[in-house]
Design a protein around this motif. Sequence first.
Motif, PDB file in Angstrom:
ATOM      1  N   ASN A  32       0.898  -1.045   0.061  1.00 53.75           N
ATOM      2  CA  ASN A  32      -0.079  -0.031  -0.018  1.00 53.75           C
ATOM      3  C   ASN A  32       1.001   1.313  -0.047  1.00 53.75           C
ATOM      4  O   ASN A  32       2.197   1.070   0.028  1.00 53.75           O
ATOM      5  N   PRO A  33       0.202   2.469  -0.043  1.00 49.92           N
ATOM      6  CA  PRO A  33       1.167   3.626  -0.183  1.00 49.92           C
ATOM      7  C   PRO A  33       2.153   3.997   1.066  1.00 49.92           C
ATOM      8  O   PRO A  33       3.014   4.389   0.990  1.00 49.92           O
ATOM      9  N   GLN A  34       1.627   3.359   2.337  1.00 49.15           N
ATOM     10  CA  GLN A  34       2.407   3.476   3.407  1.00 49.15           C
ATOM     11  C   GLN A  34       3.718   2.531   3.525  1.00 49.15           C
ATOM     12  O   GLN A  34       4.539   2.335   4.384  1.00 49.15           O
ATOM     13  N   LEU A  67       8.226   3.894  -3.087  1.00 49.01           N
ATOM     14  CA  LEU A  67       7.350   4.641  -2.436  1.00 49.01           C
ATOM     15  C   LEU A  67       7.388   5.982  -2.716  1.00 49.01           C
ATOM     16  O   LEU A  67       6.501   6.806  -1.920  1.00 49.01           O
ATOM     17  N   GLN A  68       8.617   6.577  -3.129  1.00 52.63           N
ATOM     18  CA  GLN A  68       8.702   8.048  -3.790  1.00 52.63           C
ATOM     19  C   GLN A  68       8.107   8.215  -5.088  1.00 52.63           C
ATOM     20  O   GLN A  68       8.375   9.050  -5.439  1.00 52.63           O
ATOM     21  N   LYS A  69       7.486   7.308  -5.460  1.00 55.76           N
ATOM     22  CA  LYS A  69       6.707   7.502  -6.881  1.00 55.76           C
ATOM     23  C   LYS A  69       7.637   7.588  -8.031  1.00 55.76           C
ATOM     24  O   LYS A  69       7.921   8.050  -9.192  1.00 55.76           O
ATOM     25  N   PRO A 128       5.830   2.109  -8.833  1.00 54.89           N
ATOM     26  CA  PRO A 128       4.822   2.566  -8.229  1.00 54.89           C
ATOM     27  C   PRO A 128       3.437   2.484  -8.996  1.00 54.89           C
ATOM     28  O   PRO A 128       3.658   2.622 -10.185  1.00 54.89           O
ATOM     29  N   VAL A 154       0.086   3.784 -10.063  1.00 53.38           N
ATOM     30  CA  VAL A 154      -0.563   5.237 -10.201  1.00 53.38           C
ATOM     31  C   VAL A 154      -1.682   5.144 -11.061  1.00 53.38           C
ATOM     32  O   VAL A 154      -1.620   4.564 -12.130  1.00 53.38           O
ATOM     33  N   GLN A 172      -3.398   9.329  -8.652  1.00 53.94           N
ATOM     34  CA  GLN A 172      -3.690   9.015  -7.279  1.00 53.94           C
ATOM     35  C   GLN A 172      -2.762   7.718  -7.119  1.00 53.94           C
ATOM     36  O   GLN A 172      -2.579   6.815  -7.908  1.00 53.94           O
ATOM     37  N   PHE A 173      -1.723   7.933  -6.241  1.00 52.07           N
ATOM     38  CA  PHE A 173      -0.764   6.887  -5.756  1.00 52.07           C
ATOM     39  C   PHE A 173      -1.608   5.934  -5.077  1.00 52.07           C
ATOM     40  O   PHE A 173      -1.958   5.854  -3.844  1.00 52.07           O
ATOM     41  N   GLY A 179      -0.230   2.225  -4.692  1.00 45.46           N
ATOM     42  CA  GLY A 179       0.575   1.575  -3.845  1.00 45.46           C
ATOM     43  C   GLY A 179       1.870   1.104  -4.667  1.00 45.46           C
ATOM     44  O   GLY A 179       2.156   1.805  -5.948  1.00 45.46           O
ATOM     45  N   VAL A 180       2.511  -0.057  -4.566  1.00 47.80           N
ATOM     46  CA  VAL A 180       3.658  -0.382  -5.144  1.00 47.80           C
ATOM     47  C   VAL A 180       3.760  -1.918  -5.452  1.00 47.80           C
ATOM     48  O   VAL A 180       3.115  -2.750  -4.841  1.00 47.80           O
TER      49      VAL A 180
END
Length: 472
Positions: A94-96, A124-126, A148, A150, A154-155, A157-158
């Motif tokens: 997830n994004p976190q 995680l930094q896109k 990433p 996207v 909208q981000f 996740g990874v």
Amino acid sequence: MRGWWRLIKLNTIHAKLLATYLLLIVLGTSLMSSYILWSFHAYFMRTRQVDLANWTDALSESVADSLEEQNFQRVNILVQRYGAPQNLTLRIFNPQGSLLATSDPKLDQQVQDWYTVPGMSAALQKRTAQGIAKGIFSSTDRLYIAKPIVRNGQFLGVLRMSITLGQFQRQFTRVIGSVMGSLAVTILLCALISTRFARSLSRPIEIMRNFAIRLGSGEFGGMLTIHENNELDQLAAELNRMSERLASLDHERRTFLANVSHELRTPISNVQVTVDALRSGAYEEPQLRDRFFQTIENETKRLSRLIHDLLDLGRLEAGVSQLEKQTISLRGLIERAVNAIELRMQAAGVSLQVKVVDLLIQGDGERLLQAILNLLDNAIKHSQSESQVLISGYSEGKQAVIKIQDQGKGISDHDLPRIFEQFYTTDPSRSGNSNGLGLAIAKRIIEAHQGSITASSIANQGATFTIYLPLK
């Protein structure tokens, strides 16, 4: 021991050639093999990276759909479907940075901080990250990509995918073994070919070296036969020409020494016999005494002329005789020669006809006068009484031509090619005052002036000597 040392010396060229060929072969084949292996490895890695990028692009679209719908069960199904333990590992975060789904849950539950896993911090930094890294809890190399996810800005996740390189590395090890085996066989075959090739080059060189050693030890006249159809043939031909020239020079040297001995022995013997006769009582008879003294005087003058001519010829051939060059009138030079020999010609009953154009030449007047006097002296000796000697001079292109023609018996075809040799005379008995050096000296003088001289003859009509000198 001595025999082995000789063998080593003889094979020095062969050993050096062989060592050079082998060094070049090993260096060349090693560089080529290294380049092939490097190219193969680089090509495989690029191909796998492109494949990995294409797979993640395709999967990221499906995973993005599921993440937008918050359908985590479907995400897990996709991961389990496309992931394969021990081979291809697929993870969704997830994004976190928390793990949502993985194809290897047993291993991944041991990971405490995913930020330390290669590629995760950038993803995680896109930012997409990919490369090669060790497995999370293993020492095997793996190719990974962290991308990433996207959608509409909208981000979501990874997605991280990695594949093991163990199978490729094992295959590459087998390829290296095959290449090294082929390299060893290639070097062996090239070594055999190089040995034969080096021997084919060193053998004629050794033959020529031994031939040169024989020349240096005085064995002249031998012939060297080498069939290589390259520069070695030309070198062998030059050595053969040198051998022939050295043999000819050695023969000329021996002949010269024999002739000098003959020319010196005769007057010395005559003087010795005359002195012995005077000691034996001939001195008391005035008429006989005067004749013996005249003989001694004549032989002494003959010796003096011979020694002078020998020294003169030696200086000319060695090139140590300095020419005092100046502008000379050809007509004036011929007039000096005629004045010097006029009384002799009158005494011999020989007339002279002169037809000389007034030309200017560059040279040493005294030396050229000596050459012309030698030719005129030769013409008088071979002219009959009441005959005529013709001297003509004219220009021909950039050369002055001087012709001296007599009306004697001429020179036979047998004698004509050797007429300018030292001590050569057409009179086998060497009677008279000739020592066979006059024409040789004349030729050397003319050649020292960058000119040339030739002789021609017609039986019973006389001989013609032609001098060619450069005009000023």
